[in-house]
Design a protein around this motif. Structure first.
Motif, mmCIF file in Angstrom:
data_model
loop_
_atom_site.group_PDB
_atom_site.id
_atom_site.type_symbol
_atom_site.label_atom_id
_atom_site.label_comp_id
_atom_site.label_asym_id
_atom_site.label_seq_id
_atom_site.Cartn_x
_atom_site.Cartn_y
_atom_site.Cartn_z
ATOM 1 N N ASP A 25 10.548 16.924 1.373
ATOM 2 C CA ASP A 25 10.322 15.289 1.413
ATOM 3 C C ASP A 25 9.565 15.066 -0.199
ATOM 4 O OD1 ASP A 25 11.007 14.490 4.090
ATOM 5 O OD2 ASP A 25 9.286 15.890 4.561
ATOM 6 N N ILE A 26 10.091 13.696 -0.616
ATOM 7 C CA ILE A 26 9.631 13.356 -2.068
ATOM 8 C C ILE A 26 8.950 11.981 -1.688
ATOM 9 C CG2 ILE A 26 9.998 12.846 -4.368
ATOM 10 C CD1 ILE A 26 12.497 14.772 -4.010
ATOM 11 N N ASP A 27 7.811 11.847 -2.251
ATOM 12 C CA ASP A 27 7.303 10.451 -2.068
ATOM 13 C C ASP A 27 6.725 10.109 -3.547
ATOM 14 O OD1 ASP A 27 6.096 8.375 0.071
ATOM 15 O OD2 ASP A 27 4.447 8.684 -1.317
ATOM 16 N N THR A 28 6.723 8.723 -3.812
ATOM 17 C CA THR A 28 6.357 8.256 -5.084
ATOM 18 C C THR A 28 5.256 7.020 -4.858
ATOM 19 O OG1 THR A 28 8.307 7.024 -5.253
ATOM 20 C CG2 THR A 28 8.521 8.962 -6.481
ATOM 21 N N PRO A 29 4.191 7.106 -5.375
ATOM 22 C CA PRO A 29 3.207 6.086 -5.178
ATOM 23 C C PRO A 29 3.611 4.842 -5.506
ATOM 24 C CG PRO A 29 2.265 8.092 -6.605
ATOM 25 C CD PRO A 29 3.573 8.151 -6.446
ATOM 26 N N TRP A 30 4.442 4.350 -6.488
ATOM 27 C CA TRP A 30 4.718 3.150 -6.788
ATOM 28 C C TRP A 30 6.154 2.864 -6.851
ATOM 29 C CZ3 TRP A 30 0.720 5.400 -9.212
ATOM 30 C CH2 TRP A 30 -0.558 4.835 -8.986
ATOM 31 N N GLY A 31 6.969 3.835 -6.057
ATOM 32 C CA GLY A 31 8.438 3.779 -6.189
ATOM 33 C C GLY A 31 8.855 4.563 -7.418
ATOM 34 N N ASP A 32 10.107 4.493 -7.761
ATOM 35 C CA ASP A 32 10.533 5.509 -9.007
ATOM 36 C C ASP A 32 11.343 4.315 -9.778
ATOM 37 O OD1 ASP A 32 11.214 7.434 -10.487
ATOM 38 O OD2 ASP A 32 12.599 8.513 -8.905
ATOM 39 N N PRO A 33 11.078 4.442 -11.125
ATOM 40 C CA PRO A 33 10.167 5.457 -11.891
ATOM 41 C C PRO A 33 8.835 5.146 -11.749
ATOM 42 C CG PRO A 33 11.128 3.777 -13.602
ATOM 43 C CD PRO A 33 11.652 3.474 -12.097
ATOM 44 N N GLY A 34 8.262 3.887 -11.340
ATOM 45 C CA GLY A 34 6.704 3.675 -11.352
ATOM 46 C C GLY A 34 6.357 3.622 -12.852
#
Length: 223
Positions: free
Chosen positions: A120-129
């Motif tokens: 699973d991959i999570d990004t705090p502000w979305g990608d690319p952020g």
């Protein structure tokens, strides 16, 4: 003939003992490797430019990430959390040219060491952020629910820098039948979070926001 029979018996014995030894417990950490996290069930360590995770029950190591410098790219992994069969880590990349250095974003990975092909991959502000971001702290429950604090900052055209801090609660809902985990949500979003204050007590999360202690919890849809 007797010598051949004895040799075959030895090969069979070694083939049987090796998996049994791994199953009996233990992850071999190579000499010179750097242990990053360790629990009774698992260990994560760096050997050269590779980060590995190993579940003691099986003794099989899993490649989690490649770290260090490759060309104009530098990959860093930190922090790392272990609980149950899960490992969660933040990976950020830096891209540099001859005159400057800038961040290339941050991602948080969760790996079930029993099924390492499912990540699973999570990004705090979305990608690319934002162009510059890092994760300060990760807390992880044995069932794979986790939360982390992160900060992103971005300069504007006149040179001022804007900071944004965020607490993300990820894969925190446990299903009734499948025990799968879904999604992520923002537990706190401001510039007043003490990024290092996040603590987990069972399924309750606490942290400090502008000097005040706040709390949340991992959701549970039932057993």
């Amino acid at each position: 003939m007797a010598r051949v029979t004895a040799l075959l018996a030895l090969v069979v014995l070694l083939a049987t003992v090796a998996p049994a030894a791994r199953a009996a417990g233990g992850c071999h950490v190579p000499s010179g490797a750097q242990v990053k996290a360790r629990t009774e069930r698992a260990v994560a360590y760096r050997e050269g430019s590779r980060l590995y995770g190993c579940l003691r029950r099986t003794g099989d190591r899993v490649l989690l990430a490649r770290v260090g410098k490759r060309g104009d790219k530098v990959t860093r992994v930190a922090p790392i959390a272990l609980a149950g069969p899960y490992v969660v880590y933040a990976k950020r990349r830096t891209y540099a040219d001859a005159s400057s250095e800038f961040w290339g974003g941050v991602r948080v990975f969760r790996v079930d060491l029993r099924h390492p092909e499912q990540r699973d991959i999570d990004t705090p502000w979305g990608d690319p952020g934002p162009p510059s971001a890092f994760v300060e702290r990760i807390v992880l429950a044995p069932d794979g629910a986790y939360a982390y604090t992160a900060q992103g900052f971005e300069p504007d055209p006149v040179g001022e820098v804007y900071y944004e801090e965020r607490l993300v609660v990820a894969h925190d809902e446990v299903g009734r039948r499948t025990l799968d985990h879904w999604g992520s949500r923002t537990g706190d979003d401001s510039g007043a979070i003490d990024l290092d204050s996040l603590v987990r007590n069972h399924r309750v999360l606490t942290w400090t926001h502008d000097g005040e202690q706040l709390s949340d919890r991992f959701r549970d849809a039932g057993r």
